[in-house]
Scaffold this active site. Structure first.
Site, PDB file in Angstrom:
ATOM      1  N   VAL A  12       5.964  20.974  91.622  1.00 19.24           N
ATOM      2  CA  VAL A  12       5.544  20.840  93.087  1.00 19.24           C
ATOM      3  C   VAL A  12       3.837  20.626  93.060  1.00 19.24           C
ATOM      4  O   VAL A  12       2.737  19.912  93.766  1.00 19.24           O
ATOM      5  CB  VAL A  12       5.087  22.788  93.039  1.00 19.24           C
ATOM      6  CG1 VAL A  12       4.233  22.708  94.841  1.00 19.24           C
ATOM      7  CG2 VAL A  12       6.664  22.475  93.993  1.00 19.24           C
ATOM      8  N   GLU A 124       2.313  29.133 102.662  1.00 20.66           N
ATOM      9  CA  GLU A 124       3.620  28.909 103.804  1.00 20.66           C
ATOM     10  C   GLU A 124       4.877  27.673 102.547  1.00 20.66           C
ATOM     11  O   GLU A 124       5.308  28.157 102.553  1.00 20.66           O
ATOM     12  CB  GLU A 124       2.800  27.966 103.975  1.00 20.66           C
ATOM     13  CG  GLU A 124       3.580  27.349 104.904  1.00 20.66           C
ATOM     14  CD  GLU A 124       4.025  28.121 106.282  1.00 20.66           C
ATOM     15  OE1 GLU A 124       3.623  28.522 107.412  1.00 20.66           O
ATOM     16  OE2 GLU A 124       5.335  28.334 105.677  1.00 20.66           O
ATOM     17  N   VAL A 127       8.617  30.031 100.792  1.00 22.46           N
ATOM     18  CA  VAL A 127       9.388  29.706 101.930  1.00 22.46           C
ATOM     19  C   VAL A 127      10.128  28.845 102.619  1.00 22.46           C
ATOM     20  O   VAL A 127       9.278  28.192 103.305  1.00 22.46           O
ATOM     21  CB  VAL A 127       9.541  31.309 102.858  1.00 22.46           C
ATOM     22  CG1 VAL A 127      11.342  31.715 103.290  1.00 22.46           C
ATOM     23  CG2 VAL A 127       9.292  32.837 101.896  1.00 22.46           C
ATOM     24  N   GLY A 129      10.437  25.648 101.883  1.00 21.50           N
ATOM     25  CA  GLY A 129       9.396  24.860 101.513  1.00 21.50           C
ATOM     26  C   GLY A 129       9.187  23.602 102.026  1.00 21.50           C
ATOM     27  O   GLY A 129       7.580  24.821 102.594  1.00 21.50           O
ATOM     28  N   GLY A 182      20.893  17.014  89.792  1.00 21.00           N
ATOM     29  CA  GLY A 182      19.330  17.789  89.597  1.00 21.00           C
ATOM     30  C   GLY A 182      18.386  19.133  90.345  1.00 21.00           C
ATOM     31  O   GLY A 182      17.549  19.483  91.169  1.00 21.00           O
ATOM     32  N   GLU A 185      18.771  24.713  88.897  1.00 21.54           N
ATOM     33  CA  GLU A 185      18.504  24.106  87.323  1.00 21.54           C
ATOM     34  C   GLU A 185      19.589  24.635  85.224  1.00 21.54           C
ATOM     35  O   GLU A 185      20.252  25.076  86.400  1.00 21.54           O
ATOM     36  CB  GLU A 185      17.367  25.572  86.730  1.00 21.54           C
ATOM     37  CG  GLU A 185      16.247  26.177  87.824  1.00 21.54           C
ATOM     38  CD  GLU A 185      15.399  24.990  88.159  1.00 21.54           C
ATOM     39  OE1 GLU A 185      14.660  24.676  87.205  1.00 21.54           O
ATOM     40  OE2 GLU A 185      14.715  24.528  89.369  1.00 21.54           O
ATOM     41  N   LYS A 200      12.667  35.335  98.459  1.00 20.73           N
ATOM     42  CA  LYS A 200      12.192  34.973 100.421  1.00 20.73           C
ATOM     43  C   LYS A 200      12.964  35.669 101.503  1.00 20.73           C
ATOM     44  O   LYS A 200      11.654  36.077 102.158  1.00 20.73           O
ATOM     45  CB  LYS A 200      12.956  33.525 100.119  1.00 20.73           C
ATOM     46  CG  LYS A 200      12.597  32.138  99.292  1.00 20.73           C
ATOM     47  CD  LYS A 200      13.670  31.133  98.997  1.00 20.73           C
ATOM     48  CE  LYS A 200      12.911  30.150  98.096  1.00 20.73           C
ATOM     49  NZ  LYS A 200      14.284  28.889  97.839  1.00 20.73           N
ATOM     50  N   GLY A 298      12.300  20.948  97.334  1.00 21.07           N
ATOM     51  CA  GLY A 298      11.405  18.761  96.530  1.00 21.07           C
ATOM     52  C   GLY A 298       9.930  19.341  96.516  1.00 21.07           C
ATOM     53  O   GLY A 298       9.572  19.647  97.407  1.00 21.07           O
TER      54      GLY A 298
HETATM   55  N1  HSE Z   1      16.000  26.785  93.743  1.00 17.61           N
HETATM   56  C1  HSE Z   1      15.529  26.795  94.966  1.00 17.61           C
HETATM   57  C2  HSE Z   1      16.823  26.514  95.539  1.00 17.61           C
HETATM   58  C3  HSE Z   1      14.765  25.570  94.879  1.00 17.61           C
HETATM   59  O1  HSE Z   1      17.235  25.144  95.422  1.00 17.61           O
HETATM   60  O2  HSE Z   1      17.038  25.972  96.763  1.00 17.61           O
HETATM   61  C4  HSE Z   1      13.326  26.528  95.864  1.00 17.61           C
HETATM   62  O3  HSE Z   1      12.700  27.431  95.951  1.00 17.61           O
END
Ligand code: HSE
Length: 405
Positions: A12, A124, A127, A129, A182, A185, A200, A298
């Site tokens: 990010v 912002e 939550v 993205g 990807g 994690e 969130k 992303g």
């Molecule tokens: N791991 C999170 C998802 C990333 O898959 O939404 C964004 O917070």
């Protein structure tokens, strides 16, 4: 000239710096004056970048530089982010963050420190993205009393559940695929155990209802126990299984807030959210249902939200924005047992035995002598007591969002 610092040059952070320099001219225009990044804090070396000269390994460079007016925290985690952010706000800098863990754990305190120092704390990107949701909730929907929020807030789990629903993949295979692509994690616990969604929905509920909702104070269930057969049966009954963050106003001083997998009827737009997309439904008393949809994660979608907050912070130097919530109230979040919902149940019993439950429920036969039925909407404790008293063997039990926004 407004000088800013960016703490963290991961996915990010690097996206934020890239977007900033790509659009610096228009960003400066929107801010009403020239803006530049003075420092990028990271312990790693990044040689060969056009802005390599801005890197520092020392937070002191930032905190001791009176020219820096806005600090961007994109390090993630609580340590040292919490300490650094507190010190930046206390020293009169506005802070922008994408760090949901930080906001969910310490939002009320950090908003109070920001208010006391006449600066802004903006989040912002924490939550959804790239989906605008924090600003719409705090500004565009400000005239409303928010009654309910229901969101698909985690892209990884939505991807996994979709692979189970549409391609008949098992949870383990879908998780492996999410890791290969990807999305998840290597340690996917925060996603699949529901903690990411929990953080969130806590942020959204705090903002919508005005009091801090702490992640450890709400019921959180992930998707690791979902069986492929239940996803398939749910589809036959007209539902998609989704991991949701859910918050509902019960009265002026009580809310319900939780994270769990639930059956969403195909008539509800949330059931159609595919792949790694996020969607958030908000019910306001004046607007009715409003839906926010887009890429919830992303590099560039999240950087877009961070840079928008940077612009907002630069436009509001020495002026406060209205984002605020109070610290938690005791017994503010009602326990799950008091929450009213319906349950999808897969049980080992005969059809007649099941159909007599709850004064008569519609049943469907399933494989291996199992029976499927959906309970009436009742308090969870009453449904559980009735199922316990029946003595039937419950093989799966999932909430059904018949009533949600
Ligand atoms: N791991 C999170 C998802 C990333 O898959 O939404 C964004 O917070």
């Amino acid at each position: 000239m407004i000088k800013i610092a960016v703490m963290g040059h991961g996915v990010v952070g690097s996206g934020t710096v890239e977007v900033f320099y790509k659009n610096r001219e228009s960003i400066s225009k929107k801010c009403g004056g020239d803006v530049d990044i003075k420092y990028i804090l990271d312990l790693r070396d990044f040689p060969g970048l056009p802005y390599s000269d801005k890197f520092t390994k020392s937070f002191d460079d930032i905190i001791n530089d009176g020219e820096v007016k806005v600090v961007v925290e994109v390090m993630g985690g609580l340590n040292p982010a919490y300490d650094y952010v507190k010190r930046c706000l206390s020293s009169g800098r506005s802070v922008v963050t994408s760090n949901k863990e930080l906001v969910a754990a310490h939002g009320a305190e950090l908003l109070r420190i920001a208010r006391d120092n006449n600066v802004n704390f903006l989040f912002e990107a924490s939550v959804g993205g790239g989906i605008p949701i924090i600003r719409p909730l705090s500004q565009c929907l400000a005239a409303n009393s928010i009654d309910e929020i229901c969101g698909i807030l985690n892209g990884t789990t939505n991807f996994i559940l979709n692979k189970m629903i549409n391609d008949g993949m098992s949870f383990d295979d879908a998780l492996s695929l999410a890791q290969q692509l990807g999305y998840a994690e290597r340690n996917p616990s925060a996603d699949v155990d529901g903690f990411d969604t929990c953080r969130k929905i806590c942020i959204l509920a705090s903002l919508a209802f005005g009091y801090h909702v702490y992640p450890d104070g709400i019921y959180t269930e992930g998707i690791t126990n979902i069986k492929l057969e239940d996803v398939v049966y749910a589809k036959k009954l007209g539902y998609a299984v989704k991991l949701i963050g859910y918050a509902k106003r019960i009265s002026n001083d009580k809310i319900f807030c939780a994270t769990y997998p639930a059956l969403i009827p195909f008539s509800n737009s949330l059931s159609t959210v595919d792949d790694v997309f996020n969607a958030i439904m908000v019910k306001g008393d004046a607007t009715g249902d409003v839906m926010f949809y887009g890429k919830g994660a992303g590099k560039f979608p999240t950087a877009s939200a961070v840079v928008a907050d940077i612009i907002d912070a630069c436009m509001h130097i020495n002026r406060r924005k209205s984002i605020f919530w109070e610290d938690a109230k005791k017994d503010y979040v009602i326990p799950c047992e008091e929450h009213e919902t319906a349950f999808y149940v897969r049980a080992k019993c005969d059809l007649g035995e099941a159909s007599r439950l709850f004064g008569g429920v519609k049943t469907s036969p399933a494989e291996n002598g199992d029976v499927l039925f959906i309970t009436p909407v009742m308090k969870e404790k009453d449904i559980n007591a009735a199922l316990d008293a029946s003595g039937i063997e419950i093989k799966a039990k999932l909430r059904v969002m018949e009533q949600a926004v």
